[in-house]
Design a protein around this motif. Structure first.
Motif, PDB file in Angstrom:
ATOM      1  N   ILE A  21       0.901  -1.269  -0.155  1.00 18.86           N
ATOM      2  CA  ILE A  21       0.045   0.036   0.006  1.00 18.86           C
ATOM      3  C   ILE A  21       0.911   1.277  -0.012  1.00 18.86           C
ATOM      4  O   ILE A  21       0.584   2.325  -0.832  1.00 18.86           O
ATOM      5  N   ASP A  22       1.939   1.318   0.849  1.00 15.96           N
ATOM      6  CA  ASP A  22       2.604   2.509   0.828  1.00 15.96           C
ATOM      7  C   ASP A  22       3.534   2.698  -0.598  1.00 15.96           C
ATOM      8  O   ASP A  22       3.450   3.943  -1.008  1.00 15.96           O
ATOM      9  N   GLU A  23       3.748   1.493  -1.170  1.00 11.55           N
ATOM     10  CA  GLU A  23       4.554   1.816  -2.364  1.00 11.55           C
ATOM     11  C   GLU A  23       3.548   2.180  -3.517  1.00 11.55           C
ATOM     12  O   GLU A  23       4.112   3.040  -4.244  1.00 11.55           O
ATOM     13  N   ILE A 254      -7.152  -4.064  18.882  1.00  8.44           N
ATOM     14  CA  ILE A 254      -5.549  -4.063  19.157  1.00  8.44           C
ATOM     15  C   ILE A 254      -5.335  -3.608  17.594  1.00  8.44           C
ATOM     16  O   ILE A 254      -5.647  -4.019  16.544  1.00  8.44           O
ATOM     17  N   GLN A 255      -4.314  -2.684  17.594  1.00  9.68           N
ATOM     18  CA  GLN A 255      -3.702  -2.234  16.420  1.00  9.68           C
ATOM     19  C   GLN A 255      -2.329  -2.355  16.380  1.00  9.68           C
ATOM     20  O   GLN A 255      -1.327  -2.050  17.051  1.00  9.68           O
ATOM     21  N   ASN A 256      -2.099  -3.381  15.412  1.00  5.24           N
ATOM     22  CA  ASN A 256      -0.652  -3.743  15.310  1.00  5.24           C
ATOM     23  C   ASN A 256       0.156  -2.891  14.717  1.00  5.24           C
ATOM     24  O   ASN A 256      -0.409  -2.042  13.940  1.00  5.24           O
ATOM     25  N   ASP A 257       1.437  -2.971  14.819  1.00  2.72           N
ATOM     26  CA  ASP A 257       2.285  -2.009  14.184  1.00  2.72           C
ATOM     27  C   ASP A 257       2.190  -1.753  12.592  1.00  2.72           C
ATOM     28  O   ASP A 257       2.897  -0.788  12.052  1.00  2.72           O
ATOM     29  N   ASP A 258       1.724  -2.683  11.907  1.00  2.00           N
ATOM     30  CA  ASP A 258       1.646  -2.743  10.660  1.00  2.00           C
ATOM     31  C   ASP A 258       0.124  -2.447  10.002  1.00  2.00           C
ATOM     32  O   ASP A 258      -0.210  -2.454   8.762  1.00  2.00           O
ATOM     33  N   LEU A 264       0.724   5.153   9.988  1.00  2.00           N
ATOM     34  CA  LEU A 264       0.582   6.402   8.967  1.00  2.00           C
ATOM     35  C   LEU A 264       1.735   7.234   8.845  1.00  2.00           C
ATOM     36  O   LEU A 264       1.697   8.279   8.214  1.00  2.00           O
ATOM     37  N   GLY A 265       2.802   6.508   9.195  1.00  2.00           N
ATOM     38  CA  GLY A 265       4.110   7.408   9.136  1.00  2.00           C
ATOM     39  C   GLY A 265       4.699   7.701   7.844  1.00  2.00           C
ATOM     40  O   GLY A 265       5.334   8.504   7.597  1.00  2.00           O
ATOM     41  N   GLN A 266       4.188   6.639   6.822  1.00  2.00           N
ATOM     42  CA  GLN A 266       4.765   6.748   5.546  1.00  2.00           C
ATOM     43  C   GLN A 266       3.772   7.252   4.529  1.00  2.00           C
ATOM     44  O   GLN A 266       4.022   7.264   3.300  1.00  2.00           O
ATOM     45  N   VAL A 267       2.571   7.822   4.823  1.00  2.00           N
ATOM     46  CA  VAL A 267       1.696   8.454   3.942  1.00  2.00           C
ATOM     47  C   VAL A 267       2.233   9.540   3.272  1.00  2.00           C
ATOM     48  O   VAL A 267       3.055  10.639   3.825  1.00  2.00           O
ATOM     49  N   ARG A 291       2.472   3.954  19.288  1.00  2.00           N
ATOM     50  CA  ARG A 291       2.408   3.962  17.814  1.00  2.00           C
ATOM     51  C   ARG A 291       1.680   5.088  17.379  1.00  2.00           C
ATOM     52  O   ARG A 291       2.192   5.663  16.295  1.00  2.00           O
ATOM     53  N   ALA A 292       0.437   5.766  17.875  1.00  2.00           N
ATOM     54  CA  ALA A 292       0.038   6.699  17.467  1.00  2.00           C
ATOM     55  C   ALA A 292       0.903   8.048  17.217  1.00  2.00           C
ATOM     56  O   ALA A 292       0.896   8.650  16.429  1.00  2.00           O
ATOM     57  N   MET A 293       1.782   8.289  18.479  1.00  2.00           N
ATOM     58  CA  MET A 293       2.597   9.406  18.340  1.00  2.00           C
ATOM     59  C   MET A 293       3.821   9.458  17.185  1.00  2.00           C
ATOM     60  O   MET A 293       4.248  10.503  16.978  1.00  2.00           O
TER      61      MET A 293
END
Length: 477
Positions: A21-23, A254-258, A264-267, A291-293
């Motif tokens: 998705i990021d790519e 639960i929100q896993n790291d992926d 959303l760090g790579q948007v 994770r959110a921060m």
């Protein structure tokens, strides 16, 4: 689009999904599509489509017709209540995240219930707004009717679609980027996949127009989404932010790291300008908070903030007397399913053979898997298991009762596993998403991870021996 574990079940890896998705979105951004709301809407479509390998989940026709009829009957009362109210808090929850029939006389979903209950302690002006196909006659925790006008929204979308003409270029560009990565689902044609994405993009715009006319919100209103990443919730958030309302996302699982909608760090866009993204995120623990921060820190002046407020539902359960079946819980296993069969590890079926006849396995489908019950039954029927299987539908008993009746929870990477830990049970995660994404919870003592038949069997045998030892010693589980 799959990573196959040792059991050969073809489980979809969230890490690989997020990378794809990021790519794709980076490639689209390089062609000029950097609007943050466009990026989020496409991200949502790819997340839902790729993890399901292009297949669409549809309700049975009779079920959809029944829900539609109920909404038609309650249409006028719902519209009157919605337009006549001036809520201080609007709680937006998708119909897909609650059970198909009430396990209690009232309620929407356990997390929506807990949020509404907490808000009612501060104000009696709380409205529950449900989106998607669901019974319009459902009631919330305090007995108020849940407003669901999905039938009206659906009709208005169709009418707008008749008179709208939009460019196909954005959807075609996304599909082209997917094909460059060899990541387009092969179960659906290129043309059909592109058409679905085009409708998705169109609906995201139409819904904002529709909700801007249907909702009657004042600037003092706080809009709380339980799942922000549905087109309806994103549209309501955009309308609320335009009015000046405070927008909040409450953690629903639960929100896993992926997780593509929380990592959303790579948007490749300025999310600080995204109208469809809530500005406050209320999370359960420091793990989710960190994770959110990580992505919020990229936009220090955008007004994003994260607050750890705990799992409200779990705190309510812990604060009440639990109906713990002390005599039987030690020999019961709760298998909490998620989106069958995508997140189910088939290695579990063979591994169950190691358990003795005194073991009872409670199989609890996800509320969204009501249409897959026969497939679930037939799959577990293949197990060479000498104990007892019990299929427990979400409408048969509250999840806290199911947790109280078991000492081990087995799940792919569901929230229920962490909740079981908090309530004193053991937990086994079996999906690759849990290995890294939930590593903060996996300690090898009470919380385990295994994705192969041999690994699952080893954990089951260790649990069985521990339960035998505790029973012999008269220790309460």
């Amino acid at each position: 689009m799959t990573d196959t574990n040792q059991s050969g079940s073809g489980l979809i890896s969230a890490a690989k999904l997020r990378r794809v998705i990021d790519e794709v979105l980076q490639a689209v951004a390089e062609r000029g599509y950097r609007d943050p709301d466009f990026q989020l809407v496409v991200r949502l479509f790819l997340f839902e489509s790729l993890r399901r390998k292009g297949e669409q989940k549809r309700l049975p026709v009779m079920t959809a017709c029944r829900f539609g009829l109920e909404q038609l009957i309650f249409l006028l009362p719902n519209l009157v209540r919605m337009w006549g109210a001036s809520p201080a808090h609007l709680v937006v929850v998708p119909a897909s995240h609650r059970v198909g029939q009430p396990v209690r006389t009232r309620g929407v979903s356990k997390h929506a219930d807990s949020v509404v209950s907490a808000l009612l302690l501060r104000s009696n002006q709380v409205m529950v707004f449900e989106t998607g196909v669901g019974p319009a006659s459902y009631r919330g925790p305090s007995g108020e009717r849940v407003v669901n006008i999905s039938l009206v929204v659906w009709i208005l979308q169709r009418l707008i679609g008749v008179f709208s003409r939009t460019s196909k270029a954005p959807a075609e560009l996304v599909v082209h980027a997917l094909e460059q990565l060899n990541a387009r689902p092969d179960r659906v044609s290129k043309k059909r996949f592109s058409r679905r994405l085009q409708r998705h993009l169109d609906r995201s715009k139409w819904l904002i127009r529709i909700y801007s006319r249907l909702l009657r919100l004042e600037p003092h209103c706080q809009v709380v989404t339980i799942v922000y990443y549905t087109l309806d919730a994103m549209a309501v958030t955009a309308v609320a932010r335009r009015i000046g309302c405070r927008t909040v996302e409450y953690q629903h699982g639960i929100q896993n790291d992926d997780h593509p909608m929380y990592a959303l760090g790579q948007v490749p866009a300025n999310l600080g300008k995204a109208a469809t993204l809530p500005r406050a995120f209320h999370v359960w623990d420091d793990v989710a908070g960190r994770r959110a921060m990580r992505w919020m820190s990229n936009y220090p002046n955008a007004g994003f903030r994260c607050q750890v407020i705990g799992n409200l539902w779990l705190e309510q359960v812990i604060g009440t007397d639990r109906d713990r079946d002390v005599a039987g819980a030690s020999r019961r296993i709760l298998v909490a399913l998620q989106e069958w069969p995508m997140t189910f590890n088939m290695g579990l079926i063979a591994a169950l053979e190691c358990l003795d006849a005194a073991t009872e396995v409670i199989i609890r489908p996800h509320p969204r898997d009501s249409v897959a019950l026969e497939a679930i039954r037939s799959t577990f029927a293949q197990a060479s298991f000498s104990g007892t299987f019990v299929i427990q539908l979400p409408g048969d008993a509250a999840i806290e009762a199911a947790l109280a009746r078991s000492s081990l929870c087995i799940t792919g990477f569901s929230t229920v596993g962490v909740e079981a830990l908090r309530l004193g049970s053991y937990c086994l995660f079996t999906h690759p998403n849990a290995k890294n994404g939930l590593a903060d919870y996996i300690d090898g003592s009470r919380c385990f991870y295994a994705d192969s038949e041999a690994g699952i069997r080893s954990v089951l045998m260790s649990w069985q021996q521990a339960m035998r030892t505790q029973q012999a010693a008269g220790v309460q589980v």
